[in-house]
Design a protein around this motif. Sequence first.
Motif, PDB file in Angstrom:
ATOM      1  N   VAL A  93     -69.154 -85.323  30.803  1.00  0.00           N
ATOM      2  CA  VAL A  93     -69.147 -84.377  30.656  1.00  0.00           C
ATOM      3  C   VAL A  93     -68.321 -84.284  29.117  1.00  0.00           C
ATOM      4  O   VAL A  93     -67.087 -84.605  28.477  1.00  0.00           O
ATOM      5  N   TYR A  94     -68.735 -83.581  27.632  1.00  0.00           N
ATOM      6  CA  TYR A  94     -68.739 -83.763  26.641  1.00  0.00           C
ATOM      7  C   TYR A  94     -68.465 -81.951  26.640  1.00  0.00           C
ATOM      8  O   TYR A  94     -68.293 -81.118  26.363  1.00  0.00           O
ATOM      9  N   TYR A  95     -66.721 -82.336  25.658  1.00  0.00           N
ATOM     10  CA  TYR A  95     -65.968 -81.439  25.097  1.00  0.00           C
ATOM     11  C   TYR A  95     -66.278 -81.203  23.927  1.00  0.00           C
ATOM     12  O   TYR A  95     -65.502 -82.278  23.083  1.00  0.00           O
ATOM     13  N   CYS A  96     -65.853 -80.170  23.255  1.00  0.00           N
ATOM     14  CA  CYS A  96     -65.526 -79.555  21.721  1.00  0.00           C
ATOM     15  C   CYS A  96     -64.651 -79.047  21.432  1.00  0.00           C
ATOM     16  O   CYS A  96     -63.761 -78.320  22.782  1.00  0.00           O
ATOM     17  N   ALA A  97     -62.953 -79.550  20.572  1.00  0.00           N
ATOM     18  CA  ALA A  97     -61.533 -78.996  20.536  1.00  0.00           C
ATOM     19  C   ALA A  97     -61.473 -78.749  19.399  1.00  0.00           C
ATOM     20  O   ALA A  97     -62.055 -79.681  18.608  1.00  0.00           O
ATOM     21  N   ALA A  98     -61.148 -77.930  19.024  1.00  0.00           N
ATOM     22  CA  ALA A  98     -59.949 -77.433  17.584  1.00  0.00           C
ATOM     23  C   ALA A  98     -59.191 -77.962  17.355  1.00  0.00           C
ATOM     24  O   ALA A  98     -58.224 -77.662  18.587  1.00  0.00           O
ATOM     25  N   THR A  99     -58.782 -77.941  16.344  1.00  0.00           N
ATOM     26  CA  THR A  99     -57.546 -78.011  15.046  1.00  0.00           C
ATOM     27  C   THR A  99     -56.592 -77.442  14.370  1.00  0.00           C
ATOM     28  O   THR A  99     -57.704 -78.073  13.312  1.00  0.00           O
ATOM     29  N   PRO A 100     -55.759 -77.339  14.215  1.00  0.00           N
ATOM     30  CA  PRO A 100     -55.312 -76.527  12.506  1.00  0.00           C
ATOM     31  C   PRO A 100     -55.332 -77.689  11.679  1.00  0.00           C
ATOM     32  O   PRO A 100     -55.129 -77.575  10.697  1.00  0.00           O
ATOM     33  N   ARG A 101     -54.775 -78.646  12.195  1.00  0.00           N
ATOM     34  CA  ARG A 101     -53.956 -80.250  11.650  1.00  0.00           C
ATOM     35  C   ARG A 101     -55.191 -80.801  10.528  1.00  0.00           C
ATOM     36  O   ARG A 101     -56.169 -81.202  11.706  1.00  0.00           O
ATOM     37  N   ASP A 102     -55.758 -80.596   9.716  1.00  0.00           N
ATOM     38  CA  ASP A 102     -57.070 -81.817   9.311  1.00  0.00           C
ATOM     39  C   ASP A 102     -56.008 -82.657   8.362  1.00  0.00           C
ATOM     40  O   ASP A 102     -57.198 -83.017   7.746  1.00  0.00           O
ATOM     41  N   TYR A 103     -55.409 -83.762   9.422  1.00  0.00           N
ATOM     42  CA  TYR A 103     -55.168 -85.230   8.540  1.00  0.00           C
ATOM     43  C   TYR A 103     -54.599 -85.652  10.110  1.00  0.00           C
ATOM     44  O   TYR A 103     -54.384 -84.994  10.925  1.00  0.00           O
ATOM     45  N   GLY A 104     -54.045 -87.266   9.776  1.00  0.00           N
ATOM     46  CA  GLY A 104     -53.539 -88.056  10.622  1.00  0.00           C
ATOM     47  C   GLY A 104     -54.462 -88.094  11.668  1.00  0.00           C
ATOM     48  O   GLY A 104     -55.617 -88.655  11.741  1.00  0.00           O
ATOM     49  N   ASP A 105     -54.070 -88.676  12.638  1.00  0.00           N
ATOM     50  CA  ASP A 105     -55.106 -89.360  14.904  1.00  0.00           C
ATOM     51  C   ASP A 105     -55.368 -87.622  14.949  1.00  0.00           C
ATOM     52  O   ASP A 105     -55.195 -87.652  16.220  1.00  0.00           O
ATOM     53  N   TYR A 106     -56.945 -87.868  14.357  1.00  0.00           N
ATOM     54  CA  TYR A 106     -58.218 -87.280  15.148  1.00  0.00           C
ATOM     55  C   TYR A 106     -58.277 -87.620  16.665  1.00  0.00           C
ATOM     56  O   TYR A 106     -58.611 -86.765  17.610  1.00  0.00           O
ATOM     57  N   ALA A 107     -57.932 -88.124  17.418  1.00  0.00           N
ATOM     58  CA  ALA A 107     -58.039 -89.187  18.428  1.00  0.00           C
ATOM     59  C   ALA A 107     -56.588 -89.170  19.714  1.00  0.00           C
ATOM     60  O   ALA A 107     -57.255 -88.266  20.369  1.00  0.00           O
ATOM     61  N   ASN A 108     -56.326 -88.600  19.244  1.00  0.00           N
ATOM     62  CA  ASN A 108     -54.840 -87.540  20.056  1.00  0.00           C
ATOM     63  C   ASN A 108     -55.081 -86.398  20.603  1.00  0.00           C
ATOM     64  O   ASN A 108     -54.869 -85.133  19.404  1.00  0.00           O
ATOM     65  N   ASP A 109     -55.528 -86.202  21.566  1.00  0.00           N
ATOM     66  CA  ASP A 109     -55.988 -84.935  22.463  1.00  0.00           C
ATOM     67  C   ASP A 109     -54.768 -83.750  22.030  1.00  0.00           C
ATOM     68  O   ASP A 109     -55.041 -82.925  22.081  1.00  0.00           O
ATOM     69  N   ARG A 110     -53.483 -84.426  21.886  1.00  0.00           N
ATOM     70  CA  ARG A 110     -52.899 -83.341  22.137  1.00  0.00           C
ATOM     71  C   ARG A 110     -51.909 -82.628  21.031  1.00  0.00           C
ATOM     72  O   ARG A 110     -51.950 -81.126  21.279  1.00  0.00           O
ATOM     73  N   ARG A 111     -53.357 -82.973  19.795  1.00  0.00           N
ATOM     74  CA  ARG A 111     -53.390 -82.190  18.585  1.00  0.00           C
ATOM     75  C   ARG A 111     -53.898 -80.782  18.738  1.00  0.00           C
ATOM     76  O   ARG A 111     -53.818 -80.464  18.010  1.00  0.00           O
TER      77      ARG A 111
END
Length: 125
Positions: A93-111
Amino acid sequence: QVQLVESGGGLVQAGGSLRLSCAASGLLFSNYAMGWFRQAPGKEREFIAAINRSGGITNYADSVKGRFTMSRDNAKNMVYFQINSLKFEDTAVYYCAATPRDYGDYANDRRYTYWGQGTQVTVSS
């Protein structure tokens, strides 16, 4: 109310392609970096790709690098994920997600603040 709605999944033979889409609403889309994650049965959710706010920077997991391409259209509040040369192990199952942080570790799902409901991709061998 923020909504992320994925579409484009389906059943495809190994070696085939799909184009996933993620439609965003209820947020100022250009203020969010976007990510794609996937979760296969019995496995943890894994990061596969991310794109920064402007769309100028992308980041891919090694498992999909060279096969998958992420892009965005800020005018349409859309994220796209072209997935080529599909393998059986891409079934998830493929999910898209949005983060307001435009820097750093994009692989961290907690962000990531917002998540879609997911779209199923099944690859037959």
